[in-house]
Design a protein around this motif. Structure first.
Motif, PDB file in Angstrom:
ATOM      1  N   THR A 133       0.625  -1.236   0.189  1.00 53.39           N
ATOM      2  CA  THR A 133       0.316   0.193   0.031  1.00 53.39           C
ATOM      3  C   THR A 133       1.051   1.306   0.439  1.00 53.39           C
ATOM      4  O   THR A 133       2.078   1.619   0.612  1.00 53.39           O
ATOM      5  N   VAL A 134       0.486   2.345  -0.906  1.00 51.65           N
ATOM      6  CA  VAL A 134       1.224   3.733  -0.965  1.00 51.65           C
ATOM      7  C   VAL A 134       0.951   4.775  -1.469  1.00 51.65           C
ATOM      8  O   VAL A 134      -0.478   4.529  -0.935  1.00 51.65           O
ATOM      9  N   THR A 135       0.976   5.639  -1.015  1.00 54.16           N
ATOM     10  CA  THR A 135       0.673   7.527  -1.282  1.00 54.16           C
ATOM     11  C   THR A 135       0.853   7.547  -2.407  1.00 54.16           C
ATOM     12  O   THR A 135       1.521   7.018  -3.418  1.00 54.16           O
ATOM     13  N   SER A 177       4.197   8.474  -3.864  1.00 55.29           N
ATOM     14  CA  SER A 177       5.404   7.636  -3.434  1.00 55.29           C
ATOM     15  C   SER A 177       4.996   6.259  -4.560  1.00 55.29           C
ATOM     16  O   SER A 177       6.133   5.937  -4.289  1.00 55.29           O
ATOM     17  N   TRP A 178       3.977   5.971  -5.226  1.00 53.38           N
ATOM     18  CA  TRP A 178       3.827   4.949  -5.771  1.00 53.38           C
ATOM     19  C   TRP A 178       4.901   4.665  -6.700  1.00 53.38           C
ATOM     20  O   TRP A 178       5.335   3.543  -7.044  1.00 53.38           O
ATOM     21  N   LEU A 179       4.610   5.726  -7.776  1.00 53.43           N
ATOM     22  CA  LEU A 179       5.815   5.534  -8.792  1.00 53.43           C
ATOM     23  C   LEU A 179       7.166   5.184  -8.376  1.00 53.43           C
ATOM     24  O   LEU A 179       7.938   4.375  -8.517  1.00 53.43           O
ATOM     25  N   PRO A 180       8.029   6.154  -7.603  1.00 57.21           N
ATOM     26  CA  PRO A 180       9.427   5.544  -6.725  1.00 57.21           C
ATOM     27  C   PRO A 180       9.348   4.096  -6.128  1.00 57.21           C
ATOM     28  O   PRO A 180      10.001   2.724  -5.807  1.00 57.21           O
ATOM     29  N   THR A 181       8.532   4.110  -5.856  1.00 61.64           N
ATOM     30  CA  THR A 181       8.580   2.459  -4.731  1.00 61.64           C
ATOM     31  C   THR A 181       8.303   0.959  -6.195  1.00 61.64           C
ATOM     32  O   THR A 181       8.737   0.186  -5.353  1.00 61.64           O
ATOM     33  N   VAL A 182       7.394   1.440  -6.436  1.00 61.00           N
ATOM     34  CA  VAL A 182       7.231   0.405  -7.676  1.00 61.00           C
ATOM     35  C   VAL A 182       8.516   0.106  -7.997  1.00 61.00           C
ATOM     36  O   VAL A 182       8.885  -1.518  -8.780  1.00 61.00           O
ATOM     37  N   VAL A 183       8.994   1.229  -9.115  1.00 63.46           N
ATOM     38  CA  VAL A 183      10.102   1.714  -9.396  1.00 63.46           C
ATOM     39  C   VAL A 183      10.879   0.237  -8.512  1.00 63.46           C
ATOM     40  O   VAL A 183      11.945  -0.123  -9.456  1.00 63.46           O
TER      41      VAL A 183
END
Length: 89
Positions: A10-12, A15-21
């Protein structure tokens, strides 16, 4: 399937893009096959572009979305399945 490892993060919005990358590249460095599910074709295209260009890994990053023809989708899926080592779909 005991060979399948599944995680849910679960991301905000911020922060979703850098987290997924980060997760995708980490899995790739470990030689894992990774499937990412995104909400829209544009997000999928963006993610494929970012992952492919970030480390010149265009030969291990495959994209499937509604803006591809069925034959293009099948080709991408088959390439992902036959790729040895880490890859991302």
């Amino acid at each position: 399937n005991q060979q399948l490892h599944e995680e849910i993060w679960t991301v905000t919005v911020e922060s979703w893009l850098p987290t997924v990358v980060h997760i995708a590249l980490e899995n790739l460095s470990q030689g894992l096959k990774t499937i990412l599910f995104l909400q829209a074709a544009q997000q999928t295209r963006l993610m494929a572009f970012l992952l492919s260009s970030s480390r010149k890994m265009g030969d291990v990053v495959f994209e499937i979305h509604s803006r591809l023809s069925q034959s293009q989708r099948v080709k991408q899926l088959n390439a992902f399945k036959s790729c040895k080592g880490g890859s991302i779909l």
